[in-house]
Scaffold this motif. Structure first.
Motif, mmCIF file in Angstrom:
data_model
loop_
_atom_site.group_PDB
_atom_site.id
_atom_site.type_symbol
_atom_site.label_atom_id
_atom_site.label_comp_id
_atom_site.label_asym_id
_atom_site.label_seq_id
_atom_site.Cartn_x
_atom_site.Cartn_y
_atom_site.Cartn_z
ATOM 1 N N LEU A 296 0.854 -1.215 0.000
ATOM 2 C CA LEU A 296 0.000 0.000 0.000
ATOM 3 C C LEU A 296 0.877 1.248 0.000
ATOM 4 O O LEU A 296 0.619 2.224 -0.710
ATOM 5 N N ASP A 297 1.976 1.196 0.756
ATOM 6 C CA ASP A 297 2.862 2.377 0.742
ATOM 7 C C ASP A 297 3.400 2.593 -0.664
ATOM 8 O O ASP A 297 3.417 3.712 -1.191
ATOM 9 N N ARG A 298 3.831 1.492 -1.299
ATOM 10 C CA ARG A 298 4.380 1.630 -2.656
ATOM 11 C C ARG A 298 3.319 2.260 -3.577
ATOM 12 O O ARG A 298 3.592 3.206 -4.322
ATOM 13 N N ALA A 299 2.109 1.790 -3.447
ATOM 14 C CA ALA A 299 1.038 2.326 -4.324
ATOM 15 C C ALA A 299 0.893 3.820 -4.058
ATOM 16 O O ALA A 299 0.836 4.647 -4.963
ATOM 17 N N THR B 271 -7.360 6.155 -5.866
ATOM 18 C CA THR B 271 -7.191 6.575 -4.468
ATOM 19 C C THR B 271 -8.303 5.963 -3.615
ATOM 20 O O THR B 271 -8.071 5.498 -2.513
ATOM 21 N N GLY B 272 -9.504 5.913 -4.171
ATOM 22 C CA GLY B 272 -10.610 5.323 -3.410
ATOM 23 C C GLY B 272 -10.276 3.889 -3.041
ATOM 24 O O GLY B 272 -10.368 3.465 -1.880
ATOM 25 N N ARG B 273 -9.776 3.177 -4.019
ATOM 26 C CA ARG B 273 -9.434 1.757 -3.821
ATOM 27 C C ARG B 273 -8.351 1.662 -2.748
ATOM 28 O O ARG B 273 -8.446 0.863 -1.813
ATOM 29 N N LEU B 274 -7.358 2.545 -2.905
ATOM 30 C CA LEU B 274 -6.209 2.503 -1.986
ATOM 31 C C LEU B 274 -6.694 2.781 -0.566
ATOM 32 O O LEU B 274 -6.425 2.020 0.364
ATOM 33 N N VAL C 5 -6.385 0.475 2.703
ATOM 34 C CA VAL C 5 -5.668 0.909 3.907
ATOM 35 C C VAL C 5 -6.590 0.726 5.103
ATOM 36 O O VAL C 5 -6.201 0.188 6.142
ATOM 37 N N ARG C 6 -7.848 1.130 4.923
ATOM 38 C CA ARG C 6 -8.784 0.989 6.056
ATOM 39 C C ARG C 6 -8.924 -0.488 6.416
ATOM 40 O O ARG C 6 -8.900 -0.888 7.578
ATOM 41 N N TRP C 7 -8.977 -1.338 5.417
ATOM 42 C CA TRP C 7 -9.145 -2.772 5.682
ATOM 43 C C TRP C 7 -7.959 -3.278 6.507
ATOM 44 O O TRP C 7 -8.119 -3.917 7.541
ATOM 45 N N LEU C 8 -6.745 -2.878 6.028
ATOM 46 C CA LEU C 8 -5.544 -3.356 6.731
ATOM 47 C C LEU C 8 -5.582 -2.859 8.166
ATOM 48 O O LEU C 8 -5.307 -3.591 9.116
#
Lengths: 71, 415
Positions: A52-55, B289-292, B296-299
């Motif tokens: 995720l950081d890379r993205a 960004t929405g997907r990201l 992130v929230r999931w993680l």
């Protein structure tokens, strides 16, 4: 975490992490198994974080150029 | 015949006039087609004067005729009307003026013209020249636009100005030619061929302002229509007012209502395109960004799960289990020990109760034979037999001596 690119993809890591959490929460494990599973979980979480950081970096990398060429 | 004229013997005007008249007369009677430019009926005069213009060549010729010819019923002779005239060249010697003396004038009605166009249309339509399937799409942003229009005409300006405003990078290949009259069709055809042959020209616009049916006639010329059908490059026509339809409109790949509309069809509007691209770009970005964010929230949610966030809880659990077990173990142990102690007590009590010690304490003794068996009946023992006596203080060994008290055996039995 090895510095070379991890081979597991984000989706694989996420899938396994979800499974680890499920098994930990289900319980019925020996102490040894729980510990081992917990360590695996931590590793997977770090891996997901890595992707995720890379993205995020790649997205940010695109952004400035995007503003720059707004002529 | 009169002698040839020379500076020394010049002909008088009358001779020259007569000769001109003769020459002119030689033309004989002709049918001529043209457009009435001026028409003047001086009061009750018997003669009507008009000028007949050739719309295609911008030439005109004076025509005179008798009033009846001009005012024949059904012939609405007005300025601009197309006519066919039967006339004979006439040289009015008195004033040296030339005119065509008309003996019959027929109107070439609008109907006639339109009928002729309709015939051509039906012919070409039958050949499939107007089929929708032939229509080619216009290039999105052409590099070079070929433009066929009248020199410095309003149509030309509209196309160029509008197109440049929309897409500043646009380049033009201009063909300026007659857009009216008999040469017009051929000029446009030549221009069309030249532009079509030029590979850099990606679309061709034929633009002309409004005009009468006659003015627009060249744009229904069969040759031009066929030439357009044969071009490799897509053709956009913007001929006449929106209401006018010429045959080129039918065969064109795109019919624009006006020259300005043609420009709109041919080049995209840069601002609009940039906004479009910007829009798509930001939508793509927001999806990513929405997907990201979602991931992130999931993680985050996974990491805060107790099993991961506080593994020590697991240990706690276990420690508690162990402690629990330990206390339970201890408790059971204690119970057992206590139980055991109690049993011991009981046993001891019972032993104490059963054990001969107390009896011995009270002065009794236990007699055992050598083999340990208890002696209950004197008869069991033989004289001089070694016996073991246990008294509370200890043990001693004795021998049986019946002489000492022979009556002892009897008493024992009675009790």
């Amino acid at each position: 975490m090895s510095d070379t690119e991890p081979t597991t993809t984000y989706e694989q890591a996420r899938e396994e992490l979800a499974d680890v959490v499920r098994r930990l929460e289900a319980g019925g494990l020996t102490l040894e198994e729980s510990l081992a599973l917990w360590e695996r979980g931590e590793e997977l979480a770090k891996l997901c974080q890595h992707w995720l950081d890379r993205a995020r970096e790649r997205l940010a990398a695109a952004a400035p150029a995007d503003d720059a060429d707004r002529s | 015949m009169t002698a040839p004229s020379s500076p020394e013997a010049p002909w008088p005007v009358r001779t020259v006039a007569r000769k001109i008249a003769d020459w002119i007369g030689r033309l004989g009677e002709v049918w001529v087609e043209g457009q009435v430019a001026q028409l003047s009926r001086r009061g009750g005069a018997a003669t009507v004067f008009l000028t007949l213009r050739d719309p295609a060549a911008d030439l005109s010729v004076p025509v005179t005729c008798h009033r009846d010819v001009a005012e024949r019923p059904g012939l609405e002779l007005t300025e601009g009307s197309r006519v066919i005239v039967r006339a004979r060249p006439d040289y009015y010697v008195a004033r040296g003026s030339f005119s065509l003396r008309a003996t019959e004038i027929r109107a070439v009605g609008l109907g006639e013209l339109l009928a002729r166009i309709e015939r051509i249309r039906r012919l070409l339509a039958a050949e499939g020249l107007f089929d929708a399937a032939r229509k080619r799409p216009l290039p999105f942003a052409p590099g070079v636009v070929g433009v066929i229009t009248g020199r410095d005409s309003a149509a030309e300006r509209d196309v160029l100005v509008t197109a440049r405003r929309r897409w500043p990078a646009i380049r033009f290949e201009m063909v300026n030619c007659a857009v009216q009259g008999p040469q017009a069709a051929q000029n446009v055809i030549d221009g069309l061929r030249r532009l079509d042959a030029d590979p850099t020209v990606e679309v061709i616009v034929i633009a002309r302002g409004g005009g009468s049916v006659e003015d627009l006639l060249p744009f229904s010329d069969e040759g031009l229509v066929r030439a357009i059908a044969a071009t490799r490059t897509p053709v956009v026509t913007a001929v006449g007012h929106e209401t006018d339809t010429t045959l080129v409109d039918h065969v064109a790949d795109v019919r624009a209502a006006t020259p300005t509309d043609a420009a709109h069809r041919v080049v995209p509007e840069i601002g609009e395109q940039r906004r479009l691209v910007e829009g798509l770009r930001s939508r793509a970005r927001s999806v990513v960004t929405g997907r990201l964010d979602q991931q992130v929230r999931w993680l985050e949610s996974v990491r805060t799960r107790p099993v991961l966030a506080s593994p020590d809880r697991l240990l706690h659990g276990r420690e508690e289990d162990v402690d629990g077990l330990r206390t339970r173990a201890r408790r059971t142990l204690v119970h057992r020990v206590e139980g055991a102690e109690r049993d011991l007590e009981h046993a001891r009590a019972r032993v104490a109760a059963l054990s001969p010690a107390a009896t011995l304490e009270r002065g009794y003794a236990v007699v055992q034979r050598a083999d340990g068996s208890l002696v209950r009946d004197p008869a069991d023992v033989t004289d001089d037999e070694r016996l073991r006596i246990r008294v509370s203080g200890g043990r001693l060994t004795v021998r049986v001596d019946r002489e000492a008290d022979p009556s002892a055996d009897q008493e024992e039995k009675q009790s």
